[in-house]
Design a protein around this motif. Sequence first.
Motif, PDB file in Angstrom:
ATOM      1  N   SER A  25      11.120  -0.040  73.783  1.00  0.00           N
ATOM      2  CA  SER A  25      10.298   0.260  72.626  1.00  0.00           C
ATOM      3  C   SER A  25       8.846   0.329  73.037  1.00  0.00           C
ATOM      4  O   SER A  25       8.446  -0.301  73.997  1.00  0.00           O
ATOM      5  CB  SER A  25      10.477  -0.798  71.540  1.00  0.00           C
ATOM      6  N   THR A 103      16.585  10.779  57.439  1.00  0.00           N
ATOM      7  CA  THR A 103      16.366   9.344  57.592  1.00  0.00           C
ATOM      8  C   THR A 103      17.717   8.653  57.707  1.00  0.00           C
ATOM      9  O   THR A 103      18.543   8.710  56.790  1.00  0.00           O
ATOM     10  CB  THR A 103      15.587   8.765  56.396  1.00  0.00           C
ATOM     11  N   ARG A 118      10.950  -0.484  57.659  1.00  0.00           N
ATOM     12  CA  ARG A 118      11.266  -0.115  59.038  1.00  0.00           C
ATOM     13  C   ARG A 118      12.271   1.020  58.992  1.00  0.00           C
ATOM     14  O   ARG A 118      13.321   0.905  58.352  1.00  0.00           O
ATOM     15  CB  ARG A 118      11.809  -1.328  59.798  1.00  0.00           C
ATOM     16  N   THR A 119      11.968   2.118  59.699  1.00  0.00           N
ATOM     17  CA  THR A 119      12.767   3.333  59.548  1.00  0.00           C
ATOM     18  C   THR A 119      13.337   3.820  60.872  1.00  0.00           C
ATOM     19  O   THR A 119      12.764   3.584  61.947  1.00  0.00           O
ATOM     20  CB  THR A 119      11.923   4.458  58.937  1.00  0.00           C
ATOM     21  N   LEU A 120      14.455   4.518  60.770  1.00  0.00           N
ATOM     22  CA  LEU A 120      15.048   5.246  61.889  1.00  0.00           C
ATOM     23  C   LEU A 120      15.321   6.651  61.397  1.00  0.00           C
ATOM     24  O   LEU A 120      16.073   6.844  60.437  1.00  0.00           O
ATOM     25  CB  LEU A 120      16.346   4.576  62.358  1.00  0.00           C
ATOM     26  N   SER A 148      15.447  11.082  68.100  1.00  0.00           N
ATOM     27  CA  SER A 148      15.242  10.117  67.023  1.00  0.00           C
ATOM     28  C   SER A 148      13.975   9.309  67.275  1.00  0.00           C
ATOM     29  O   SER A 148      13.514   9.192  68.410  1.00  0.00           O
ATOM     30  CB  SER A 148      16.447   9.180  66.893  1.00  0.00           C
ATOM     31  N   SER A 150      12.285   5.535  65.878  1.00  0.00           N
ATOM     32  CA  SER A 150      12.328   4.336  65.052  1.00  0.00           C
ATOM     33  C   SER A 150      10.920   3.777  64.942  1.00  0.00           C
ATOM     34  O   SER A 150      10.176   3.752  65.924  1.00  0.00           O
ATOM     35  CB  SER A 150      13.281   3.291  65.635  1.00  0.00           C
TER      36      SER A 150
END
Length: 300
Positions: A25, A103, A118-120, A148, A150
């Motif tokens: 990350s 999403t 918090r998104t992916l 993708s 995140s």
Amino acid sequence: MRIRSALVPAIAAAVLLVTPWGAASAASPEEGTIVNVDLKLPASNGMRALLETSDKGMVTLELQRGREHYVSYEVAGKVTEAGLRVRFGRLGLIDVAFTPTRTLSSTAPSEGCTGAPRTLREGTFSGTIDFTGERGYVRIDPPQATGSMSVVSQWQCPQSAPFMPTAEPLALRSHDEEKSASFHAFGRSCGCYFSAGVHRGKLRARSVFVGVKFEQREGMEIIRALSARAGGSAFVYDLAAGTATVRPPRPFRGQSTLVRRPGERTRWRSTLRMAFLGAAPIAVRGADFALGLQPGYLFD
């Protein structure tokens, strides 16, 4: 750095002897978020390419061909919610903007906490994608690619007692020393090594061979690796006598025979050659290599 391909069991175990592997990350302190990008890239010559960010603002491009060949490039880059930019020295530039298309998940702060979800998200990365491997072993130049992103926002939560783990760590797995052995040849000037391991189980014997070359160039850390598997006859040893013979299959070439007895001069004959993608072949022989033969199977 990370290795996430079919080469994991063999190469990762060997590389851990000499280099650490990072997380996956990339932090963006200005925005108080952690942004992680996972991007699959179309590549030429039967290669598979994956680009990922790292926790210290690093970007890794991993390339793999079959089960035998692997190359990774790690270099500092910039990743934000808008996209990413990274230059791999003279090899190429990836400078793309992210357009989300779906999403996959959105998680609100836990009860009592505040902050953004918090998104992916899936989406397309469009812009400049231009990379050519050394000696032309691969070309990557699509107008866009799918991947993708995140985004993990930092949440403000009430103070709580620290979590204290109670589970005991797992013990390292080991094989019967009389039924397994490992051989290593570390090259000082080439920044490379060859490793072999064999284990003789109840039903069959198996051997694994790995070659790895490390480089630092133009701000990049480069790892090139080879891997092969064979039956027990490809690695014959006698630990008590201090002898070993390895005959790895392709992509390696040649063989190596070692005789190392207490009080005697080590005798080593080798015609082994390692041909890494993007680099000149390396002959595994000569006084530049430090040798090792010991019980135990490295490639669990």
